[in-house]
Each structure stands twice: as C-alpha cells, then as structure tokens.
Write a protein that holds these residues in place. Structure first.
Motif, short mmCIF file in Angstrom:
data_model
loop_
_atom_site.label_atom_id
_atom_site.label_comp_id
_atom_site.label_asym_id
_atom_site.label_seq_id
_atom_site.Cartn_x
_atom_site.Cartn_y
_atom_site.Cartn_z
N GLY A 35 0.82 -1.20 0.00
CA GLY A 35 0.00 0.00 0.00
C GLY A 35 0.85 1.26 0.00
O GLY A 35 2.03 1.23 0.36
N LEU A 36 0.25 2.36 -0.41
CA LEU A 36 0.97 3.62 -0.52
C LEU A 36 1.50 4.12 0.82
O LEU A 36 2.65 4.57 0.90
CB LEU A 36 0.09 4.69 -1.20
CG LEU A 36 0.77 6.00 -1.54
CD1 LEU A 36 1.98 5.79 -2.45
CD2 LEU A 36 -0.23 6.95 -2.19
N PRO A 37 0.72 4.07 1.91
CA PRO A 37 1.27 4.55 3.19
C PRO A 37 2.56 3.83 3.60
O PRO A 37 3.50 4.45 4.09
CB PRO A 37 0.15 4.29 4.19
CG PRO A 37 -1.10 4.33 3.37
CD PRO A 37 -0.71 3.71 2.05
N ALA A 38 2.61 2.51 3.39
CA ALA A 38 3.82 1.75 3.76
C ALA A 38 4.99 2.10 2.86
O ALA A 38 6.15 2.03 3.28
CB ALA A 38 3.53 0.25 3.69
N ALA A 39 4.71 2.47 1.61
CA ALA A 39 5.79 2.82 0.67
C ALA A 39 6.32 4.22 0.90
O ALA A 39 7.42 4.54 0.44
CB ALA A 39 5.28 2.69 -0.77
N MET A 40 5.58 5.07 1.61
CA MET A 40 5.98 6.47 1.75
C MET A 40 7.29 6.66 2.50
O MET A 40 8.02 7.61 2.23
CB MET A 40 4.86 7.29 2.41
CG MET A 40 3.69 7.57 1.50
SD MET A 40 4.15 8.33 -0.07
CE MET A 40 4.75 9.92 0.47
N ARG A 41 7.62 5.77 3.42
CA ARG A 41 8.91 5.89 4.11
C ARG A 41 10.05 5.82 3.10
O ARG A 41 11.00 6.59 3.15
CB ARG A 41 9.07 4.79 5.16
CG ARG A 41 8.20 4.97 6.38
CD ARG A 41 8.55 3.95 7.45
NE ARG A 41 8.47 2.58 6.96
CZ ARG A 41 7.41 1.80 7.08
NH1 ARG A 41 6.33 2.25 7.69
NH2 ARG A 41 7.42 0.57 6.61
N PHE A 42 9.93 4.87 2.16
CA PHE A 42 10.96 4.76 1.14
C PHE A 42 10.92 5.94 0.18
O PHE A 42 11.96 6.50 -0.18
CB PHE A 42 10.82 3.44 0.36
CG PHE A 42 11.85 3.30 -0.72
CD1 PHE A 42 13.16 3.02 -0.39
CD2 PHE A 42 11.52 3.46 -2.05
CE1 PHE A 42 14.14 2.91 -1.37
CE2 PHE A 42 12.48 3.35 -3.04
CZ PHE A 42 13.79 3.07 -2.70
N VAL A 43 9.72 6.34 -0.24
CA VAL A 43 9.57 7.47 -1.17
C VAL A 43 10.22 8.72 -0.59
O VAL A 43 10.91 9.47 -1.30
CB VAL A 43 8.08 7.71 -1.50
CG1 VAL A 43 7.87 9.02 -2.23
CG2 VAL A 43 7.52 6.55 -2.32
N LEU A 44 10.04 8.95 0.70
CA LEU A 44 10.63 10.12 1.36
C LEU A 44 12.14 9.97 1.57
O LEU A 44 12.87 10.97 1.60
CB LEU A 44 9.95 10.38 2.70
CG LEU A 44 8.50 10.85 2.61
CD1 LEU A 44 7.84 10.82 3.98
CD2 LEU A 44 8.42 12.24 2.00
N PHE A 155 11.56 13.08 -5.28
CA PHE A 155 10.30 12.80 -4.58
C PHE A 155 9.17 12.57 -5.58
O PHE A 155 8.43 11.58 -5.46
CB PHE A 155 9.95 13.96 -3.65
CG PHE A 155 8.61 13.79 -2.98
CD1 PHE A 155 8.45 12.87 -1.96
CD2 PHE A 155 7.51 14.52 -3.40
CE1 PHE A 155 7.21 12.69 -1.35
CE2 PHE A 155 6.27 14.35 -2.81
CZ PHE A 155 6.12 13.43 -1.78
N ALA A 156 9.04 13.44 -6.58
CA ALA A 156 7.93 13.34 -7.54
C ALA A 156 7.99 12.04 -8.32
O ALA A 156 6.95 11.38 -8.53
CB ALA A 156 7.96 14.54 -8.48
N SER A 157 9.16 11.64 -8.77
CA SER A 157 9.25 10.41 -9.56
C SER A 157 8.91 9.18 -8.73
O SER A 157 8.15 8.32 -9.17
CB SER A 157 10.64 10.27 -10.18
OG SER A 157 11.63 10.13 -9.19
N ALA A 162 5.12 4.95 -7.01
CA ALA A 162 4.42 4.34 -5.88
C ALA A 162 2.91 4.43 -6.06
O ALA A 162 2.18 3.47 -5.76
CB ALA A 162 4.85 5.00 -4.57
N ALA A 163 2.43 5.57 -6.54
CA ALA A 163 0.99 5.73 -6.78
C ALA A 163 0.52 4.72 -7.83
O ALA A 163 -0.57 4.13 -7.69
CB ALA A 163 0.68 7.16 -7.21
N ALA A 164 1.32 4.51 -8.86
CA ALA A 164 0.96 3.51 -9.87
C ALA A 164 0.89 2.11 -9.25
O ALA A 164 -0.04 1.34 -9.52
CB ALA A 164 1.97 3.53 -11.02
N GLY A 165 1.85 1.79 -8.41
CA GLY A 165 1.83 0.50 -7.72
C GLY A 165 0.61 0.36 -6.83
O GLY A 165 -0.03 -0.70 -6.79
#
Length: 199
Positions: A35-44, A155-157, A162-165
């Motif tokens: 899910g996106l919330p779990a991926a946000m740590r990596f995205v940030l 961040f944007a990329s 992540a949003a696509a996933g």
C-alpha cells in the motif's frame, strides 16, 4: 544560472528521475505489495539520501571515489548484492498477506543508505556536480538552486511510481497476478544489478 543551463538541468533531471531504476522499481513494488502509506517511508528517503550524496560529491567525495578504483568496486559490489537480495525477497512474495508477513519493506534509513550504493544515483550526482556546480564562480548559489530542484524530482518520480503501484494493488490481489508482478519487478532489479556490473 543562465536559463539555458537550468533548462538542460531540468531535462536531465526528468530523464534520469522518471526512467526506471532501483528507486522507482522499489517504490512501485512496495506500494503494490503493502500500500501507498507503507511505501511512503521509502519514497521520502530517496530525496534525503540522494541530496546527501549530492552534497558529499560537491564536497569532494565524488572525486575520491573516482580516484580509488577499489572504493568504486566496493560500492558497486554492495549495491549489486543488496539489489539481488531485494529481488530474491520480492520474487518469493505472491500474495499480499505474504508481503505483510515477510515484512517486504525498505525503511527510511535503508532507503537513504541505498542511494550510496545506487550507481544511477552516483552517475547523476557526479554529472550534476561536474556540469553545473564545480568550477563555477557562483558554485554555492548553484548548489543551493540544484539541491531543492533535484530533491523535488526524486520525490515526484518515486511518488508517481508508488501511486501507480498502489493503483494496481487490488487488481494484483486476484489469483497469481501479484506473484508475476513481483517476479517482473525482481527481474528489473536483477537487470539493474547486471547493468551495474557492466557499467
């Protein structure tokens, strides 16, 4: 910085940030599996780690790495090993419950440190430092401009991937779709590792 140089920087940033690589592949896979919330740590973590790498390259670390082949090979070896380990974990996860149970995740600090063994990140940092910062009379002002721009692109990329996933998450939960998706993402990581061997 002249407009033509800034435009060239934006073109390079777009091409390098939005093409697939270890970061975007992991962002997609983490969001699809957890899910996106779990991926946000990596995205940030990507812009934080990459900006630290850029600052260190601007401070001379890049020149040191280029001057010491053994250090360059050590960075590559650790990066290749880590990508292959992640690919193996990803390839084995075929259901969302397995992804949660295996804690298929890359945390903030892991993601930050991953930038230091990511050859694509090194190439981009060294290219930007050599082409836009070092040797310029206004190098500190240029660095102050380049840094937030590149952080925004990082961040944007990764957020886009992540949003696509995350959008694929429910579709992938049916049948063996997630297993095949994870195997494709693992293959992309393996291909990146092989590219790192050849680079």
């Amino acid at each position: 910085m002249p407009l033509v140089e800034f435009t060239a920087l934006l073109v390079l940033a777009t091409a390098m940030s939005f093409t697939p690589g270890p970061n975007t592949t992991l962002s997609t896979a983490l969001a699809a599996n957890r899910g996106l919330p779990a991926a946000m740590r990596f995205v940030l973590s990507v812009p934080v780690g990459w900006s630290a790498l850029l600052l260190l390259c601007a401070g001379g670390l890049g020149a040191l790495v280029l001057a010491l082949p053994a250090l360059r090979w050590a960075i590559k070896a650790v990066g290749i090993g880590y990508l292959l380990w992640l690919a193996l974990r990803l390839a084995r996860s075929g259901q969302l419950s397995e992804a949660d149970a295996a804690r298929l995740s890359v945390g903030f600090w892991q993601g930050t440190l991953l930038q230091f063994v990511n050859i694509k990140a090194w190439l981009l940092a060294l290219t930007i430092v050599a082409g836009w910062v070092v040797g310029q009379p206004d190098h500190l002002q240029r660095l102050a401009l380049v840094l937030p721009v590149m952080m925004a692109f990082a961040f944007a990329s990764n957020l886009t991937y992540a949003a696509a996933g995350a959008l694929l998450r429910h579709w992938l939960a049916q049948g063996r779709r997630l297993l095949w998706f994870n195997r494709v993402m693992a293959a992309v990581l393996v291909a990146t590792a092989l590219w790192m061997v050849a680079a």
